[in-house]
Design a protein around this motif. Structure first.
Motif, PDB file in Angstrom:
ATOM      1  N   GLU A  64     -11.892  -4.319   1.730  1.00  0.00           N
ATOM      2  CA  GLU A  64     -11.435  -3.558   0.573  1.00  0.00           C
ATOM      3  C   GLU A  64     -11.451  -2.061   0.872  1.00  0.00           C
ATOM      4  N   GLU A  65     -12.477  -1.609   1.589  1.00  0.00           N
ATOM      5  CA  GLU A  65     -12.570  -0.188   1.936  1.00  0.00           C
ATOM      6  C   GLU A  65     -13.182  -0.057   3.309  1.00  0.00           C
TER       7      GLU A  65
ATOM      8  N   HIS B  16       0.827  -1.212   0.000  1.00  0.00           N
ATOM      9  CA  HIS B  16       0.000   0.000   0.000  1.00  0.00           C
ATOM     10  C   HIS B  16       0.859   1.259   0.000  1.00  0.00           C
TER      11      HIS B  16
ATOM     12  N   THR C 294      -7.239  -5.536   0.631  1.00  0.00           N
ATOM     13  CA  THR C 294      -7.102  -5.017   1.997  1.00  0.00           C
ATOM     14  C   THR C 294      -7.012  -3.487   1.926  1.00  0.00           C
ATOM     15  N   THR C 295      -7.063  -2.857   3.101  1.00  0.00           N
ATOM     16  CA  THR C 295      -6.905  -1.398   3.105  1.00  0.00           C
ATOM     17  C   THR C 295      -5.928  -0.988   4.207  1.00  0.00           C
TER      18      THR C 295
ATOM     19  N   GLU D  76      -7.378   6.934   5.205  1.00  0.00           N
ATOM     20  CA  GLU D  76      -7.451   5.696   4.396  1.00  0.00           C
ATOM     21  C   GLU D  76      -6.743   5.982   3.074  1.00  0.00           C
TER      22      GLU D  76
ATOM     23  N   LYS E  21      -5.664  -0.329  -5.772  1.00  0.00           N
ATOM     24  CA  LYS E  21      -6.600  -1.460  -5.743  1.00  0.00           C
ATOM     25  C   LYS E  21      -5.963  -2.626  -4.983  1.00  0.00           C
TER      26      LYS E  21
ATOM     27  N   TYR F 244       1.601   5.128   0.873  1.00  0.00           N
ATOM     28  CA  TYR F 244       1.120   6.064   1.898  1.00  0.00           C
ATOM     29  C   TYR F 244       2.146   7.174   2.116  1.00  0.00           C
TER      30      TYR F 244
ATOM     31  N   LYS G  21      -5.666   4.359   0.376  1.00  0.00           N
ATOM     32  CA  LYS G  21      -5.956   3.895  -0.986  1.00  0.00           C
ATOM     33  C   LYS G  21      -6.942   4.811  -1.685  1.00  0.00           C
ATOM     34  N   LYS G  22      -7.696   5.600  -0.902  1.00  0.00           N
ATOM     35  CA  LYS G  22      -8.650   6.540  -1.504  1.00  0.00           C
ATOM     36  C   LYS G  22      -7.890   7.591  -2.304  1.00  0.00           C
TER      37      LYS G  22
END
Ligand SMILES: Cc1cc2nc3c(=O)[nH]c(=O)nc-3n(C[C@H](O)[C@H](O)[C@H](O)COP(=O)(O)OP(=O)(O)OC[C@H]3O[C@@H](n4cnc5c(N)ncnc54)[C@H](O)[C@@H]3O)c2cc1C
Length: 374
Positions: free
Chosen positions: A268-269, A48, A302-303, A291, A299, A50, A293-294
């Motif tokens: 997922e979200e 992910h 997991t988030t 969050e 994609k 960040y 991934k927003k």
């Protein structure tokens, strides 16, 4: 050839290098970390992407958006909603506080009476007075009081007496929810590595030294000590605390920092579609959860959530208190002619990415850069 030293390779140092690259000067940039970007650098956790904190681009100045967008294609986020959790209701409400949300609160009647009796913010001399006069005691105690004391680790918000009142323009929003934000552009880089390409592009003509710290300053003689040796320059642009440049001559500056926790969840979200981060205004130790991934449109099944916990382990937030600002101003006023202190720490101001780009463009103008060539 003019020799320029830039101290720090965050957004401010990189953007300054970018702007000055038009002047055909010899620019050296030193950065303590093994990477450029400072707080806006994109990292990976379990795949992910960040950053530390949201670091989304929020501005009312189309020119600044266009500047960044030219080098890092940006995705506008027009439907971005900011929510705050109020434990005692309990409920999530919009921030800035929206008049329509009041009707959803258990103490709506009390708040409505308080709102009717307000006589305006004129003469407010600190954060508490400003908010009490803007929204009354009940909304102040729900949304602002605990949050701000947690953020600054202070016993009372009357201490906060030097800020551009209401950071987002209006304390109490009315009208359609979207209209509350259309006045500002909210955006984030399109690419999965966030702003990172900009840091490389901005510094490609500079001599960049990573893992390199300025150890001592002799600012009067435009000299700094690196790896035990003194180096002299014609111009120094510093993005570190001005207190360091003058060896604390006017006394210490206060800072707040953040510890960052990362948590991966097996969903997922986690947040509703238009919510990218949440504020927490109660006794929880954190102020905000992001969050990621927003923002990145990453994609994955997991988030990743990032929690921000006020801390004194780093220096990220200068105090919006007149006493502290006055000390910082002493440092800034005492800088020799060819030394500039910019960026969040360098200015000792609670400024954002857009302000930092504006600062670098202004610096360029001051130093004779033809900005139309950028
Ligand atoms: C948690 C958090 C979230 C934020 N979220 C947003 C947001 O959503 N939107 C927004 O617009 N703004 C946001 N901001 C503000 C904005 O990101 C910062 O103002 C901006 O990135 C600061 O850039 P800078 O270059 O001044 O500082 P930094 O990014 O801190 O960079 C300074 C660099 O200088 C280096 N350095 C320091 N001292 C030395 C030394 N002696 N020698 C060599 N190198 C040195 C450091 O290692 C660092 O890399 C946020 C700030 C924080 C703290």
């Amino acid at each position: 050839m003019t020799r320029v030293l830039i101290i720090g390779g965050g957004m401010a140092g990189c953007c300054a290098a970018h702007v000055l690259s038009e002047n055909d000067w010899k620019v050296t940039l030193v950065e303590t970390a093994p990477f450029l970007g400072g707080g806006c650098k994109t990292f990976l956790h379990g795949g992910h992407p960040y950053t530390y904190g949201p670091r989304h681009f929020l501005t009312r100045d189309e020119r600044l958006f266009e500047f960044l967008n030219r080098y890092v294609p940006m995705r506008r986020i027009p439907d971005h909603e900011f929510l705050t959790y109020i434990e005692r209701d309990p409920g999530f409400y919009h921030f800035p506080i929206h008049r329509d949300d009041v009707d959803l609160m258990p103490d709506a009647q009390q708040i409505t009476q308080e709102l009717a009796g307000l006589d305006g913010v004129e003469g407010a001399s600190n954060l508490e007075e400003y908010w009490m006069r803007s929204v009354g005691p009940t909304l102040y105690s729900k949304f602002i009081d605990g949050y701000s004391r947690k953020m600054w680790r202070i016993p009372s918000n009357t201490e906060i007496d030097d800020f551009g009142f209401s950071p987002k323009g209006v304390a109490l929003k009315t009208g359609t929810e979207k209209a509350a934000w259309t006045e500002a552009i909210s955006a984030f880089p399109v690419k999965i590595n966030g702003y990172d390409d900009y840091f490389d592009l901005a510094t490609r003509q500079a001599d960049v030294h990573l893992r390199t710290k300025v150890e001592a300053y002799d600012i009067e003689r435009l000299r700094v000590k690196i790896d035990g040796e003194w180096h002299a320059y014609d111009l120094i642009i510093s993005t570190t605390s001005p207190e360091l440049l003058m060896n604390g001559a006017f006394g210490p500056l206060r800072w707040m920092g953040r510890d960052f926790l990362k948590i991966v969840l097996p969903v997922e979200e986690a947040f509703p579609p238009h919510v990218y981060f949440l504020y927490y205004a109660n006794a929880e130790p954190f102020t905000r959860i992001v969050e990621y991934k927003k923002f990145y449109q990453y994609k994955a099944p997991t988030t990743l959530l990032g929690l921000e916990i006020p801390s004194s382990s780093n220096q990220l937030y200068p105090y919006p208190v007149k006493k502290d600002q006055a000390i910082a101003q002493q440092y800034l006023d005492a800088l020799p002619k060819n030394v500039f202190s910019i960026g969040r720490a360098g200015s000792y101001r609670y400024i954002d990415v857009d302000d930092i780009i504006a600062q670098c463009l202004d610096l360029g103008t001051k130093l004779g850069v033809d900005l139309s060539r950028l």
